[in-house]
Design a protein around this motif. Structure first.
Motif: not given
Length: 299
Positions: A65, A67, A100, A102, A121, A124, A279
């Motif tokens: 995951q 960002h 994933k 974010s 998106y 989350y 997310i």
């Protein structure tokens, strides 16, 4: 302007001041990238047209995951630049193994929220950012000290378990697990041990915290010792330590739904703003497979 005219590369040190001015043009959407610029400039990709800086991309390394955030200068918005940069960055992360991604937007900034939603998106979790400016607390006895390397196993277990249990209670983190210790994390903790603190009870670690500048970036109390006043005493100690280091305010963030906010409120912390984290899973989203063309990668 054509999207193909845009050149992307790591933000050059000589452009840091220009980047600061660019992000300051829109405080609502640029505030958090200003902090990234100050603390982790290596995460920023700059987008140029000729030698003019027009956008910045916060791009973490590929991981299960990662960002991602994009800021486009106000005068260059509504030309498809932000969307194209997001899509190129998403594709690069996905190629590196990210499952994933974010992103975050400040609460109340409707265009940013709509933009993220248009890219696939979904909500989350939300973070409340808080600040305390009331000066030091009256000195209390606290069995707190700086973290040492031999504390790693116990401190990490406490930290990982407490945060997992908080995420489960909040209910926004269905994939949460108790993070396993590893040598990479141990090395990272040792590198800034002067900013990590522990609280002892009967010779054993009862609480752990990491501070960064004037921010309490994490604080946790051993699960079986919660609601015994340890968190309050430790928080006062941490605030005093931050003031001792020369800062006049203390900041922290709290996941919406985390009961710890009641403690923070009682200690004089006040909300400054909220961030909405969103997310998406790129491999399941058509948004990652279409859109305007840009150079194949962000370097």
């Amino acid at each position: 302007m054509k999207l193909s005219d845009i050149r992307c590369e790591r933000l050059r040190e000589k452009d840091s001041l220009t980047a600061t001015k660019l992000l300051s043009l829109d405080a609502d959407t640029g505030h958090d990238l200003l902090q990234v610029l100050e603390e982790e400039p290596e995460l920023l990709i700059a987008a140029y047209v000729d030698e003019t800086l027009i956008a910045l991309v916060q791009l973490e390394a590929s991981a299960p995951q990662s960002h991602l955030n994009v800021f486009v200068a106000p005068q260059y918005r509504r030309q498809g630049i932000g969307r194209a940069l997001m899509q190129v960055a998403e594709a690069q992360l996905q190629a590196g193994g990210t499952r994933k991604i974010s992103t975050s937007v400040r609460s109340g900034v409707s265009p940013s929220l709509a933009f993220a939603r248009s890219l696939g998106y979904t909500p989350y979790y939300s973070l409340i950012y808080m600040e305390r400016t009331g000066g030091s607390f009256p000195q209390e006895t606290a069995s707190a000290r700086l973290y040492r390397d031999e504390d790693f196993v116990d401190a990490h277990s406490l930290y990982a378990t407490a945060f997992h249990e908080m995420r489960v209670r909040v209910g926004c983190f269905p994939d949460s697990v108790v993070a396993e210790p590893n040598e990479g994390r141990r090395t990272a903790w040792a590198a800034d041990a002067q900013d990590r603190l522990v609280y002892e009870l009967d010779g054993k670690i009862a609480a752990y915290s990491h501070i960064h500048g004037n921010e309490i970036s994490s604080v946790s109390v051993r699960s079986d010792l919660q609601r015994r006043g340890i968190g309050r005493t430790f928080m006062k100690y941490l605030c005093n330590e931050i003031h001792r280091r020369g800062y006049t305010s203390v900041i922290l963030s709290c996941v919406v739904g985390n009961e710890a906010i009641h403690l923070y409120n009682s200690l004089g912390f006040q909300e400054t703003h909220r961030m909405e984290y969103m997310i998406k899973s790129p491999d399941n989203s058509e948004h990652s497979r279409s859109g305007p063309a840009l150079p194949a990668s962000l370097q």
